[in-house]
Motif scaffolding. Structure first.
Motif, PDB file in Angstrom:
ATOM      1  N   ALA A 380      35.706  36.895  36.911  1.00  0.00           N
ATOM      2  CA  ALA A 380      36.479  38.137  36.823  1.00  0.00           C
ATOM      3  C   ALA A 380      37.483  38.077  35.683  1.00  0.00           C
ATOM      4  O   ALA A 380      37.694  39.058  34.959  1.00  0.00           O
ATOM      5  CB  ALA A 380      37.187  38.404  38.152  1.00  0.00           C
ATOM      6  N   VAL A 381      38.093  36.901  35.516  1.00  0.00           N
ATOM      7  CA  VAL A 381      39.027  36.720  34.392  1.00  0.00           C
ATOM      8  C   VAL A 381      38.288  36.858  33.067  1.00  0.00           C
ATOM      9  O   VAL A 381      38.751  37.545  32.138  1.00  0.00           O
ATOM     10  CB  VAL A 381      39.728  35.355  34.493  1.00  0.00           C
ATOM     11  CG1 VAL A 381      40.564  35.095  33.240  1.00  0.00           C
ATOM     12  CG2 VAL A 381      40.611  35.291  35.730  1.00  0.00           C
ATOM     13  N   GLU A 382      37.133  36.214  32.965  1.00  0.00           N
ATOM     14  CA  GLU A 382      36.370  36.249  31.712  1.00  0.00           C
ATOM     15  C   GLU A 382      35.861  37.654  31.399  1.00  0.00           C
ATOM     16  O   GLU A 382      35.745  38.033  30.232  1.00  0.00           O
ATOM     17  CB  GLU A 382      35.185  35.275  31.792  1.00  0.00           C
ATOM     18  CG  GLU A 382      35.571  33.818  31.952  1.00  0.00           C
ATOM     19  CD  GLU A 382      36.401  33.300  30.792  1.00  0.00           C
ATOM     20  OE1 GLU A 382      36.237  33.827  29.667  1.00  0.00           O
ATOM     21  OE2 GLU A 382      37.221  32.386  30.999  1.00  0.00           O
ATOM     22  N   ASP A 383      35.550  38.448  32.436  1.00  0.00           N
ATOM     23  CA  ASP A 383      34.996  39.787  32.227  1.00  0.00           C
ATOM     24  C   ASP A 383      36.064  40.871  32.157  1.00  0.00           C
ATOM     25  O   ASP A 383      35.745  42.066  32.074  1.00  0.00           O
ATOM     26  CB  ASP A 383      34.018  40.122  33.362  1.00  0.00           C
ATOM     27  CG  ASP A 383      32.751  39.278  33.306  1.00  0.00           C
ATOM     28  OD1 ASP A 383      32.500  38.672  32.240  1.00  0.00           O
ATOM     29  OD2 ASP A 383      32.027  39.207  34.315  1.00  0.00           O
ATOM     30  N   THR A 384      37.306  40.464  32.181  1.00  0.00           N
ATOM     31  CA  THR A 384      38.400  41.443  32.122  1.00  0.00           C
ATOM     32  C   THR A 384      38.408  42.161  30.772  1.00  0.00           C
ATOM     33  O   THR A 384      38.275  41.545  29.719  1.00  0.00           O
ATOM     34  CB  THR A 384      39.753  40.741  32.353  1.00  0.00           C
ATOM     35  OG1 THR A 384      39.802  40.261  33.694  1.00  0.00           O
ATOM     36  CG2 THR A 384      40.920  41.689  32.113  1.00  0.00           C
ATOM     37  N   GLU A 385      38.553  43.462  30.849  1.00  0.00           N
ATOM     38  CA  GLU A 385      38.656  44.304  29.653  1.00  0.00           C
ATOM     39  C   GLU A 385      40.130  44.590  29.384  1.00  0.00           C
ATOM     40  O   GLU A 385      40.906  44.843  30.309  1.00  0.00           O
ATOM     41  CB  GLU A 385      37.898  45.616  29.882  1.00  0.00           C
ATOM     42  CG  GLU A 385      37.987  46.599  28.718  1.00  0.00           C
ATOM     43  CD  GLU A 385      37.425  47.953  29.079  1.00  0.00           C
ATOM     44  OE1 GLU A 385      37.431  48.836  28.205  1.00  0.00           O
ATOM     45  OE2 GLU A 385      37.009  48.130  30.236  1.00  0.00           O
ATOM     46  N   THR A 386      40.509  44.540  28.106  1.00  0.00           N
ATOM     47  CA  THR A 386      41.918  44.737  27.751  1.00  0.00           C
ATOM     48  C   THR A 386      42.058  45.954  26.841  1.00  0.00           C
ATOM     49  O   THR A 386      41.285  46.121  25.892  1.00  0.00           O
ATOM     50  CB  THR A 386      42.493  43.502  27.039  1.00  0.00           C
ATOM     51  OG1 THR A 386      42.399  42.387  27.921  1.00  0.00           O
ATOM     52  CG2 THR A 386      43.953  43.714  26.649  1.00  0.00           C
ATOM     53  N   ILE A 387      43.026  46.798  27.141  1.00  0.00           N
ATOM     54  CA  ILE A 387      43.339  47.931  26.273  1.00  0.00           C
ATOM     55  C   ILE A 387      44.835  47.912  25.969  1.00  0.00           C
ATOM     56  O   ILE A 387      45.636  47.378  26.744  1.00  0.00           O
ATOM     57  CB  ILE A 387      42.942  49.274  26.906  1.00  0.00           C
ATOM     58  CG1 ILE A 387      43.671  49.515  28.233  1.00  0.00           C
ATOM     59  CG2 ILE A 387      41.439  49.347  27.117  1.00  0.00           C
ATOM     60  CD1 ILE A 387      43.360  50.857  28.864  1.00  0.00           C
ATOM     61  N   VAL A 388      45.194  48.469  24.824  1.00  0.00           N
ATOM     62  CA  VAL A 388      46.603  48.623  24.459  1.00  0.00           C
ATOM     63  C   VAL A 388      46.908  50.109  24.428  1.00  0.00           C
ATOM     64  O   VAL A 388      46.249  50.875  23.718  1.00  0.00           O
ATOM     65  CB  VAL A 388      46.915  47.982  23.099  1.00  0.00           C
ATOM     66  CG1 VAL A 388      48.381  48.206  22.733  1.00  0.00           C
ATOM     67  CG2 VAL A 388      46.598  46.495  23.123  1.00  0.00           C
ATOM     68  N   ILE A 389      47.870  50.519  25.211  1.00  0.00           N
ATOM     69  CA  ILE A 389      48.182  51.943  25.383  1.00  0.00           C
ATOM     70  C   ILE A 389      49.446  52.291  24.616  1.00  0.00           C
ATOM     71  O   ILE A 389      50.485  51.659  24.787  1.00  0.00           O
ATOM     72  CB  ILE A 389      48.361  52.275  26.877  1.00  0.00           C
ATOM     73  CG1 ILE A 389      47.065  51.968  27.630  1.00  0.00           C
ATOM     74  CG2 ILE A 389      48.746  53.733  27.067  1.00  0.00           C
ATOM     75  CD1 ILE A 389      47.181  52.127  29.118  1.00  0.00           C
ATOM     76  N   ARG A 390      49.318  53.297  23.755  1.00  0.00           N
ATOM     77  CA  ARG A 390      50.464  53.839  23.020  1.00  0.00           C
ATOM     78  C   ARG A 390      50.557  55.321  23.339  1.00  0.00           C
ATOM     79  O   ARG A 390      49.607  56.048  23.084  1.00  0.00           O
ATOM     80  CB  ARG A 390      50.299  53.613  21.518  1.00  0.00           C
ATOM     81  CG  ARG A 390      50.245  52.144  21.138  1.00  0.00           C
ATOM     82  CD  ARG A 390      50.190  51.987  19.620  1.00  0.00           C
ATOM     83  NE  ARG A 390      50.165  50.586  19.252  1.00  0.00           N
ATOM     84  CZ  ARG A 390      49.070  49.888  19.053  1.00  0.00           C
ATOM     85  NH1 ARG A 390      47.875  50.465  19.206  1.00  0.00           N
ATOM     86  NH2 ARG A 390      49.119  48.609  18.734  1.00  0.00           N
ATOM     87  N   PRO A 391      51.655  55.795  23.877  1.00  0.00           N
ATOM     88  CA  PRO A 391      51.739  57.189  24.329  1.00  0.00           C
ATOM     89  C   PRO A 391      51.547  58.166  23.181  1.00  0.00           C
ATOM     90  O   PRO A 391      52.174  58.052  22.132  1.00  0.00           O
ATOM     91  CB  PRO A 391      53.157  57.293  24.911  1.00  0.00           C
ATOM     92  CG  PRO A 391      53.914  56.184  24.266  1.00  0.00           C
ATOM     93  CD  PRO A 391      52.925  55.082  24.043  1.00  0.00           C
ATOM     94  N   GLY A 392      50.611  59.106  23.367  1.00  0.00           N
ATOM     95  CA  GLY A 392      50.408  60.150  22.383  1.00  0.00           C
ATOM     96  C   GLY A 392      49.690  59.722  21.137  1.00  0.00           C
ATOM     97  O   GLY A 392      49.479  60.515  20.233  1.00  0.00           O
TER      98      GLY A 392
END
Length: 411
Positions: A380-392
């Motif tokens: 589950a750790v290896e398959d984790t997807e990461t996104i970076v969120i910037r408002p707008g």
């Protein structure tokens, strides 16, 4: 009323001694980032304060943005006039008239002579300014002890600042000055408020969200991304880790210990969050637990769940009533999103009678009987997807094991 500048005041960072300059620099950078959409605005830093020259930029949206700057306790809009008595007095009279004060308003002038060569003392200026104002506005009533309207007059070499309004700021400590933590973010009311509280105390946070496809929908994921976007409005940007939890949750549900399912599930979540924290340099975990609110948040349950990690477990809301948590959620803008009817993994497989006093030895025995649980947690750790969120602006999306890809997403 038109204003020329904004004054931002700091609070608790005064107590930090030698760290003060570093904290002020962080707050300055946060202000600068939030002013990006307003290119004509200029920042001027002073000991314990930040000034923003508007230069024609709109006041209201900049004030709204500055209310999100942690470490800033209050904001005041300022009108600037030349530092000559013949300019200060008419400007002060006009300023008070524009405020539209009512009959019997308690009034006071508080002058401050920062520029010492100015020929009149602070005490003299209080009288010199208040007299013409009272003549022009006879409905005012002088009350130096408990004024409803306090006109502040700061005399500086570059100009005299006139202001009266004090707008509350976010307070706390500047963003990230107290380290980094991982926030376990669900789609509920509590965890976003806990995240905001952590940000306010100077923590940089990264969010960890557990999803269970196909049992949970894309709408449920978008709901949590929207919640993180609100938090990103306070932080500038937030990294979010989306953890696939379906296989683990299904296995735990089939363990034959129905009443312990929630406790086992949360222990696995903390194990995964701890591994992600170690990978990303975080030193603590933050949860939205509130003592006694649900079965997994009794003291006994929290003790049994927390035993799986050596990291500090921060629970900002642990002694807070639900009604107060809801009020905070409404204040920061997450409540309406949190009550959207999209299920997350925490609402799946809920037993009829969850354990409120789980036995730690039984929990550990059940986990040992699930021979591949450790491997599933690591996967589950290896398959984790990461996104970076910037408002707008945009989301930088990285599929597990792939390079980042920029996608425009407007919220």
């Amino acid at each position: 009323m038109e204003y020329d500048m904004l004054l931002l005041r700091f609070g608790e960072i005064i107590l930090k001694g030698r760290n003060r300059s570093r904290f002020e620099k962080v707050a300055h950078n946060h202000v600068k980032a939030l002013l990006h959409p307003y290119p004509r605005a200029e920042i001027m830093k002073e000991y314990g304060r930040i000034y923003i020259a508007l230069n024609g930029e709109p006041l209201a949206p900049i004030v709204a943005a500055m209310k999100n700057v942690f470490g800033v306790t209050s904001i005041s809009p300022i009108r600037v006039t030349p530092s000559r008595l013949e300019d200060i007095i008419p400007a002060a009279v006009h300023f008070v008239k524009e405020l539209g004060v009512g009959p019997g308003t308690r009034f006071k002038v508080s002058a401050r002579r920062v520029w010492k060569p100015f020929p009149h003392s602070t005490h003299e200026m209080n009288k010199l300014v208040s007299g013409p104002i009272l003549n022009a506005c006879p409905e005012l009533h002088v009350d130096v002890h408990d004024p409803e309207l306090e006109l502040r007059v700061e005399i500086r070499e570059q100009g005299t600042y006139l202001f009266s309004e004090v707008i509350p700021g976010a307070g706390g400590f500047p963003l990230g000055t107290n380290g980094k933590a991982m926030l376990l973010l669900s789609g509920g009311i509590d965890s976003p408020v806990a995240g905001w509280s952590a940000l306010r105390r100077g923590l940089e946070i990264e969010c960890v969200h557990f999803h269970s496809y196909p049992f949970t929908s894309k709408k449920a994921e978008q709901k949590v991304i929207d919640l993180a976007t609100v938090l990103a409005g306070f932080a500038g940007s937030i990294k979010m880790h989306l953890v696939p939890f379906t296989d683990i949750q299904t296995k735990l549900a089939k363990s034959g210990q129905e009443n312990l399912t929630i406790t086992l599930m949360r222990r696995s979540m903390l194990r995964i969050a701890t591994k992600l924290a170690e990978r990303n340099g975080a030193l603590a975990l933050v949860t939205g637990d509130s003592l006694g609110q649900v079965a997994s948040q009794t003291l006994s349950s929290m003790n049994a769940i927390g035993r799986v990690t050596d990291l500090p477990l921060l629970r900002p809301l642990v002694m807070t009533d639900k009604v107060d948590i809801i009020a905070m959620a409404q204040q920061i803008g997450t409540y309406d999103l949190s009550i959207l009817p999209y299920e997350d993994c925490c609402t799946l497989f809920v037993p009829k009678s969850p354990a409120t006093n789980p036995n730690l030895h039984v929990l550990e025995s059940v986990e040992r009987s699930l021979e591949d649980l450790d491997e599933m947690i690591q996967k589950a750790v290896e398959d984790t997807e990461t996104i970076v969120i910037r408002p707008g602006r945009s989301i930088v999306r990285r599929e597990a094991g792939e390079d980042p890809v920029v996608q425009e997403n407007w919220f």
